[in-house]
Write a protein that holds these residues in place. Structure first.
Motif, PDB file in Angstrom:
ATOM      1  N   ARG A  12       0.795  -1.224   0.000  1.00  0.00           N
ATOM      2  CA  ARG A  12       0.000   0.000   0.000  1.00  0.00           C
ATOM      3  C   ARG A  12       0.830   1.279   0.000  1.00  0.00           C
ATOM      4  N   GLN A  13       2.102   1.161  -0.374  1.00  0.00           N
ATOM      5  CA  GLN A  13       2.895   2.361  -0.599  1.00  0.00           C
ATOM      6  C   GLN A  13       2.598   2.949  -1.978  1.00  0.00           C
ATOM      7  N   GLN A  55      -0.739   2.905  -4.547  1.00  0.00           N
ATOM      8  CA  GLN A  55      -2.136   2.504  -4.612  1.00  0.00           C
ATOM      9  C   GLN A  55      -2.803   3.069  -5.866  1.00  0.00           C
ATOM     10  N   ASP A 114      -2.843   6.946  -7.195  1.00  0.00           N
ATOM     11  CA  ASP A 114      -1.599   7.679  -6.958  1.00  0.00           C
ATOM     12  C   ASP A 114      -0.971   8.110  -8.285  1.00  0.00           C
ATOM     13  N   ASN A 174       6.446   8.632  -5.706  1.00  0.00           N
ATOM     14  CA  ASN A 174       5.002   8.698  -5.524  1.00  0.00           C
ATOM     15  C   ASN A 174       4.645  10.125  -5.124  1.00  0.00           C
ATOM     16  N   THR A 189       1.773  11.493  -4.680  1.00  0.00           N
ATOM     17  CA  THR A 189       0.543  11.689  -3.901  1.00  0.00           C
ATOM     18  C   THR A 189       0.480  10.773  -2.688  1.00  0.00           C
ATOM     19  N   LEU A 190       1.597  10.233  -2.236  1.00  0.00           N
ATOM     20  CA  LEU A 190       1.596   9.395  -1.047  1.00  0.00           C
ATOM     21  C   LEU A 190       1.452  10.266   0.196  1.00  0.00           C
ATOM     22  N   ARG A 191       0.416   9.987   0.989  1.00  0.00           N
ATOM     23  CA  ARG A 191       0.147  10.704   2.240  1.00  0.00           C
ATOM     24  C   ARG A 191       0.044  12.212   2.018  1.00  0.00           C
ATOM     25  N   GLY A 192      -0.758  12.615   1.056  1.00  0.00           N
ATOM     26  CA  GLY A 192      -0.995  14.039   0.844  1.00  0.00           C
ATOM     27  C   GLY A 192      -1.010  14.392  -0.624  1.00  0.00           C
ATOM     28  N   GLN A 193      -1.666  15.496  -0.940  1.00  0.00           N
ATOM     29  CA  GLN A 193      -1.805  15.943  -2.320  1.00  0.00           C
ATOM     30  C   GLN A 193      -0.988  17.198  -2.611  1.00  0.00           C
TER      31      GLN A 193
END
Length: 238
Positions: free
Chosen positions: A122-123, A125, A128, A171, A173-177
């Protein structure tokens, strides 16, 4: 019905202590097909639910893959059991695996396992925006062999799953946009640097998706060097 019974009971060959009959093969194929159809229907239904607005797409995608792969594996198991094979012995699976690897299925197994790692890790997804060495785009599907990306040019690109595991992946968009991007540009020698800065900042702030300045996030223009025929600048914008 009695006319077909002798045909159904006709022995074809033996696997260990199990006798394989015509009826057993037909029944096993029907059972496995039923599970495959159920997996296909579940995949379509969950895909439609996942595409609805409202969030939770990544979690629903995980459920979709678990249900689909689970039904496929259950169908294979049920088919082999119906066929009459004794699955308590690993000799059948070891032999089948050895034959598969010998026929060159190492690559397929590698990509399938890599796909499972991507789904459960799930790093990376669905949804993303990722950047690889030679392509960048929005992840739309993680399949059993390859991950499908949609580039900014609206092109569908299939990337082998192992490439996302073994190589460096950015990535966005990982943990935030919210991210900061760097836009390099050049200006001819002799230009007024302050006017260049003001013009570029005004243009950047006029773009709808740029964020307003805060104490920690500011739109800036940097002079980065002297080129052969122009000054090198860089716009840094959130």
């Amino acid at each position: 019905m009695g006319d077909f019974q002798p045909i159904a009971d006709a022995a074809l060959f033996r696997v260990g202590q199990s006798t394989i009959t015509v009826g057993g093969i037909v029944t096993a194929v029907l059972v496995a097909t039923a599970f495959m159809v159920a997996a296909r229907v579940a995949n379509v239904v969950l895909c439609r639910i996942r595409d609805r607005p409202g969030g939770g797409r990544a979690s629903l995608y995980l459920v979709q893959k678990l249900v689909t792969y689970g039904l496929v594996i259950a169908g294979i198991y049920a088919g082999l059991t119906t066929l009459g094979l004794n699955l308590t012995s690993l000799a059948v699976f070891a032999g089948a695996l050895g034959v598969g690897v010998g026929l060159g299925l190492q690559g397929i197994v590698k990509e399938f396992v890599s796909g499972l790692v991507i789904i459960f890790d799930r790093q990376i997804q669905v949804g993303d925006f990722v950047e690889l060495e030679d392509v960048s785009g929005l992840i739309q599907e993680v399949g059993p062999r390859a991950t499908r990306l949609r580039t900014n040019d609206n092109l569908a690109v299939l990337v082998p799953n192992s490439k996302l595991i073994e190589n460096r992946v950015i990535n966005w968009t990982l943990r935030g946009q919210t991210r900061r991007i760097h836009v390099p540009f050049t200006v001819a020698y002799g230009a007024d640097k302050d006017r260049v800065r003001d013009a570029v900042l005004e243009a950047a702030r006029g773009v709808p998706f740029t964020l307003p300045d805060t104490d920690t996030r500011k739109t800036q223009v940097w002079m980065t060097g002297f080129g052969e025929s122009a000054l090198n600048f860089e716009l840094v914008v959130w």
